[in-house]
Structures are given as structure tokens and as C-alpha cells.
Design a protein around this motif. Structure first.
Motif, short mmCIF file in Angstrom:
data_model
loop_
_atom_site.label_atom_id
_atom_site.label_comp_id
_atom_site.label_asym_id
_atom_site.label_seq_id
_atom_site.Cartn_x
_atom_site.Cartn_y
_atom_site.Cartn_z
N VAL A 226 0.84 -1.20 0.00
CA VAL A 226 0.00 0.00 0.00
C VAL A 226 0.88 1.25 0.00
O VAL A 226 1.91 1.29 0.69
CB VAL A 226 -0.92 0.04 1.24
CG1 VAL A 226 -1.76 1.31 1.25
CG2 VAL A 226 -1.82 -1.19 1.29
N SER A 227 0.47 2.25 -0.76
CA SER A 227 1.14 3.55 -0.77
C SER A 227 0.09 4.66 -0.66
O SER A 227 -1.01 4.55 -1.22
CB SER A 227 1.94 3.76 -2.06
OG SER A 227 2.92 2.78 -2.24
N LEU A 228 0.45 5.72 0.03
CA LEU A 228 -0.41 6.89 0.19
C LEU A 228 0.46 8.13 0.04
O LEU A 228 1.46 8.28 0.75
CB LEU A 228 -1.09 6.88 1.56
CG LEU A 228 -2.08 8.01 1.85
CD1 LEU A 228 -3.29 7.90 0.94
CD2 LEU A 228 -2.52 7.95 3.31
N GLY A 229 0.10 9.00 -0.91
CA GLY A 229 0.88 10.21 -1.13
C GLY A 229 0.02 11.45 -1.09
O GLY A 229 -1.14 11.43 -1.56
N LYS A 235 5.22 20.19 -7.09
CA LYS A 235 6.58 19.67 -7.20
C LYS A 235 7.01 18.84 -6.00
O LYS A 235 8.11 18.27 -6.01
CB LYS A 235 7.57 20.83 -7.38
CG LYS A 235 7.44 21.56 -8.69
CD LYS A 235 8.58 22.55 -8.89
CE LYS A 235 8.48 23.21 -10.27
NZ LYS A 235 9.62 24.12 -10.53
N LEU A 236 6.18 18.75 -4.98
CA LEU A 236 6.59 18.09 -3.75
C LEU A 236 5.49 17.15 -3.26
O LEU A 236 4.33 17.56 -3.11
CB LEU A 236 6.88 19.14 -2.67
CG LEU A 236 7.76 18.74 -1.50
CD1 LEU A 236 9.14 18.30 -1.96
CD2 LEU A 236 7.88 19.90 -0.52
N VAL A 237 5.87 15.88 -3.03
CA VAL A 237 4.92 14.86 -2.58
C VAL A 237 5.45 14.20 -1.33
O VAL A 237 6.62 13.78 -1.28
CB VAL A 237 4.69 13.79 -3.67
CG1 VAL A 237 3.68 12.75 -3.19
CG2 VAL A 237 4.22 14.42 -4.97
N ALA A 238 4.62 14.08 -0.30
CA ALA A 238 4.97 13.38 0.93
C ALA A 238 4.05 12.17 1.07
O ALA A 238 2.89 12.21 0.65
CB ALA A 238 4.84 14.29 2.14
N GLY A 239 4.56 11.10 1.68
CA GLY A 239 3.71 9.93 1.81
C GLY A 239 4.30 8.83 2.65
O GLY A 239 5.39 8.98 3.23
#
Length: 301
Positions: A226-229, A235-239
Motif C-alpha cells: 500500500v502507498s499513500l501520497g 513539485k513536492l509529494v509526501a507519503g
């Protein structure tokens, strides 16, 4: 190789041959980079496009349905006792088909495994079969892809004094194998949220670095990932990510992987991913939870 992987690679070879024949008559155009920034994801530890720990249904590169994309990556994970480096290249064709090549090198730095070195080569292929990450915003239809990874383990180095030169001597059934997976990825642009679920059919020990199957369990297992972002800005993704793992070997009380990441996309040609990863136990020789930093650089067209 397994029949499915052979068929997929044969299809890729045919597409490559057709593209080469066309390119002989005219110069191959540059990729159009027609997709939105960050929608190609980054490069996963085994070379596929997606997150860091798990593949997504996204196709690598930013080529539209009329183009292609290509990139190279280098990734390094350093824990208390071990270091993993992955390098590779990937090609995305018509936002439909992905082909990847990767090489992993795993080394130890704490006795009795301070001379340990494991390597494996990975050939991956992915096919988008339904949905679109961006255009399906008015429905719950995710983008869906199927994929396979053929992995070949090299000889074990650094344990010759113990008489160990192959992963089979550690209890593995084989030194090569294939992972199959199904990924569904949904991008909710209104909420700046990306959700991915992957089901992997695998018998790989520590991604295949310790072989395939083992003295505790030999066959395939269905393993969820599982991934959650969250898109902080464009330009910036945290997850966060989670990847369940098998427990096939008596010498390796394998645990799930999980991480928290920050991915920066300054342009469609470069991405940089920083994560803090928890990889669990690696072997009974150094029985402690392995945690450390993950850093990955991807460049391409």
C-alpha cells in the motif's frame, strides 16, 4: 523464465523491432513529456515505476499516448548493518507499456557479515490495462496495471569461510524467480491525494537477494502493498508505504517493509526521493530491526 514473462518480453521485443524499423526511415523524435508533473512517480527498489518500496500502476516517464519516456536511476539505502544500492534504466512506451532493467547490490558492514555481498539482476515489464490516472477524475475508476519481474541472484560473496557461495546453501529453493503483481492507482486531484494498492504473487526472500522459496515455505504467496501520497504542491509529494513480506527461510525472520518519504520533482527530467525506511530483521546473524535512510535520484526524458 515463466511463460507469462516470456510472452510479455516477446511482445516488447516486437514493439521495439517495429520502432527500430520506423526509426530507420526517420529520426526518432524526442519524448513529448505530455503528462503532468509527478504523475510518472519515481523508481521503485526493483526498477519499476511507482513508489520506493512498491510498484504503482503508473508508467515510467512522461511520454503521452503518442510518445515515450526513458530514465535512469540510482538508489541507496543505508541501515545500521547493511547497505543496498540499486541502479537501472526504464522505458515507458505510449503511456501503456513499461520495460525496466535493474541491478541490486547488498553489502554488510558488521561482523560476522561485514564481508557479505549479494547481487541480483532484475528484468521488469508492466502493462496498463484499465483507467487513466488523470482523466478519470469524475469516477472512482483507478488506473490498473499488471506486471512481472524476473530476478536472477548472483553467487554469495564473503561467506566462503563458512562454505557458503550460493543462496541455496542458506535454505533457498532457487536462485532465480519471477514476481507477478497487480497494481491499482487512484489520483484525487481535488484532494491532492494519491492512493495505490498492489497485490504481489511472490516467493522471493528479501526481494530475491536471499533467493526464492525456502526451508520453511516453498511456494508463492499473495502479498499486499500500500502507498499513500499527498501533493504538498505540484513539485513536492509526501507519503508513506507498506509492503508485506514472506517468511520462507529459517535463517531470516523476514519482516514487512515500510517507510515515510518526500519526493521532489523540480522538472520532468529530474526527481529526488528521500525516505526513512524500516526493513525489519535481515538475518538471524544480526537480529535487530534495520532502519535507515533511503535516497534515490532519477533523471531522464
Amino acid at each position: 523464465m515463466q511463460p507469462l514473462l516470456q510472452r510479455l518480453i516477446s511482445s516488447l521485443a516486437l514493439l521495439s523491432l517495429l520502432a527500430a524499423n520506423q526509426a530507420s526511415a526517420q529520426h526518432l523524435p524526442m519524448p513529448d513529456k505530455g503528462r503532468l508533473l509527478a504523475t510518472a512517480g519515481v523508481t521503485q527498489l526493483e526498477g519499476a515505476g511507482g513508489g520506493g518500496l512498491t510498484p504503482w500502476a503508473t508508467i515510467t516517464g512522461y511520454g503521452s499516448e503518442d510518445s515515450y519516456g526513458v530514465n535512469a536511476h540510482i538508489t541507496q539505502v543505508a541501515t545500521q548493518d547493511y547497505r543496498l544500492q540499486t541502479t537501472g534504466v526504464a522505458l515507458g512506451i505510449a503511456d501503456k507499456l513499461e520495460f525496466s532493467l535493474a541491478k541490486q547490490k547488498f553489502t554488510g558492514n558488521l561482523a560476522p557479515l561485514d564481508q557479505l555481498e549479494l547481487q541480483q539482476d532484475i528484468v521488469g515489464i508492466k502493462l496498463k490495462i484499465a483507467g487513466d490516472l488523470v482523466t478519470d477524475q469524475d469516477s472512482w475508476q483507478p488506473q490498473v496495471a499488471i506486471g512481472a519481474m524476473y530476478k536472477r541472484n548472483h553467487a554469495v560473496q564473503g561467506l566462503e569461510a563458512l562454505g557458503i557461495t550460493n543462496v541455496k546453501q542458506l535454505g533457498a529453493v532457487d536462485d532465480s524467480g519471477v514476481d507477478y503483481y497487480l497494481s491499482a492507482t487512484k489520483l484525487l486531484l481535488e484532494h491532492s491525494l494519491l492512493v495505490n494498492g498492489t497485490l504481489r504473487l511472490s516467493k522471493a526472500n528479501q526481494m530475491g537477494l536471499l533467493g526464492f522459496g525456502g526451508d520453511k515455505r516453498k511456494g508463492y504467496q499473495l502479498l499486499p502493498e500500500v502507498s499513500l501520497g499527498y501533493l504538498i504542491n505540484r513539485k513536492l509529494v509526501a507519503g508513506v508505504e507498506y509492503r508485506s513480506k514472506p517468511q520462507n527461510l529459517a535463517v531470516d525472520n523476514e519482516k514487512a517493509y515500510y517507510d515515510a518519504f518526500l519526493a521532489w520533482f523540480p522538472s520532468k527530467s529530474v526527481s529526488l526521493t528521500l525516505a526513512y525506511a524500516h526493513l525489519g530483521d535481515i538475518t538471524v546473524f544480526n537480529p535487530k530491526n534495520q532502519r535507515g535512510w533511503y535516497l534515490s535520484l532519477q533523471i531522464g526524458q
